[in-house]
Design an enzyme around this catalytic site. Structure first.
Site, short mmCIF file in Angstrom:
data_model
loop_
_atom_site.label_atom_id
_atom_site.label_comp_id
_atom_site.label_asym_id
_atom_site.label_seq_id
_atom_site.Cartn_x
_atom_site.Cartn_y
_atom_site.Cartn_z
CG HIS A 243 -1.74 -1.26 1.29
ND1 HIS A 243 -2.59 -0.93 0.54
CD2 HIS A 243 -1.96 -1.87 2.35
CE1 HIS A 243 -3.61 -2.23 1.34
NE2 HIS A 243 -2.95 -3.15 2.08
C1 BDR Z 1 -2.85 0.79 5.72
O1 BDR Z 1 -2.87 0.21 6.58
C2 BDR Z 1 -1.68 -0.07 7.59
O2 BDR Z 1 -2.38 -1.53 7.71
C3 BDR Z 1 -1.17 -0.75 5.92
O3 BDR Z 1 0.12 0.14 6.59
C4 BDR Z 1 -1.51 0.95 5.22
O4 BDR Z 1 -1.10 2.15 5.39
C5 BDR Z 1 -3.95 -0.42 4.12
O5 BDR Z 1 -5.00 -0.11 4.28
#
Ligand code: BDR
Ligand code: CA
Length: 313
Positions: A243
């Site tokens: 992400h």
């Molecule tokens: C986001 O939530 C976190 O778990 C990850 O680091 C990312 O920023 C994804 O939904």
């Protein structure tokens, strides 16, 4: 080369945050003024340690790391150990950091930096809940027009949510903070799940990281292996979404992404859809556009960039 772009990475590492930080530290186009840690994936006491571990892994002990807010503005902290492990950075064990945590509070640092640097010269890169940024904006409204841009990972539109059917984790954890940021008037670029779920790792890429034969390559491969288990089980997909590195990739090569300049508002009232990013993708309202909301990514190009840059560390 042009002057590097000044950024502050606001983060809750998190394996994918860690890869984003490494990508930024490997890129001479960016000047990382500091890392501001926030509570999110795991509590603040761990995210600030993880941020320092990542700087040390990259050999960049001069990067100042600050701890910020340890809880959302108005809600109890929700964490995600079930994805990231007990430490938030499970995978290969990294040594405890020896570089210090800076004494200043992250919110004060955001305020002071934006007041000190020329207006429009500092970009904020939030990779976790927006608590630190919203607190700084509320406490010092004069800094808001001085922010060049906010490029953040959060939200979802057609892809729905990953923590509830409607909400993505970063927005869900602190929807009131997200609401402040999305209403702030600062130019926003949003990397939602619609993008990140298209940016899945492949086995070849992970093995390529491992075969770099460097501590960074080993760490990235082990982190990805760790959270891939969770994502594969959840989505039935091959590979895991990286992400947060999409935020840094956008700064380096915006042409990797496609999106729309639209209105995005945050649900803060409904229990059912709390933290939803209500994105007017089809422009069916006359609400003013406030965000460049991305929908597509050149996956190959994104992973090529990561490989090339992480290979430099
Ligand atoms: C986001 O939530 C976190 O778990 C990850 O680091 C990312 O920023 C994804 O939904
Ligand atoms: Ca994150």
């Amino acid at each position: 080369m042009k002057h590097p772009r000044k950024i502050i990475i606001d983060t809750d590492p998190g394996q994918d945050d860690a890869v984003a930080i490494l990508l930024a530290l490997a890129s001479p186009e960016l000047q990382v003024l500091g890392l501001t840690a926030v509570a999110g994936n795991v509590p603040l006491a761990l995210t600030q340690i993880n941020a320092r571990k990542v700087c040390e892994l990259a050999g960049r002990t001069e990067i100042p790391v600050f701890a910020g807010c340890d809880a959302p503005l108005r809600r109890k902290l929700v964490t995600a150990e079930y994805v990231h492990g007990k430490t938030g950075l499970d995978g290969i064990p990294l040594p405890d950091p020896t570089m210090p945590l800076q004494p200043a509070h992250a919110v004060d640092v955001l305020i002071d930096t934006l007041r000190r640097e020329p207006p429009g010269s500092v970009t904020l890169c939030p990779l976790g809940p927006l608590t630190n940024i919203a607190t700084a904006f509320t406490r010092a409204p004069d800094i808001v027009p001085r922010v060049a841009e906010i490029v953040l990972m959060g939200g979802g539109c057609f892809e729905g949510g990953n923590v509830t059917p409607a909400a993505e984790f970063n927005i869900y954890v602190d929807p009131e903070a997200a609401d402040i940021v999305f209403r702030s008037g600062v130019p926003l670029v949003v990397m939602p799940l619609d993008v990140t779920h298209k940016a899945l790792t492949s086995r070849d890429w992970v093995e390529g990281m491992r075969s770099l034969g460097t501590p960074v390559g080993q760490a990235v491969a082990s982190w990805t292996d760790f959270f891939e288990r969770f994502d594969t089980a959840k989505y039935g997909s091959q590979g895991a979404p990286l992400h947060d590195p999409t935020v840094i990739a956008y700064l380096l090569d915006p042409a990797l992404f496609t999106g729309r300049h639209i209105n995005v508002e945050i649900e803060t009232g409904s229990e059912l859809t709390l933290g939803m990013t209500v994105a007017d993708w089809w422009r069916v309202t006359d609400r003013t556009p406030n965000a460049l909301f991305m929908g597509g990514v050149d996956r190959e190009g994104f992973y090529r960039l990561l490989t090339e840059r992480l290979g430099r560390l």
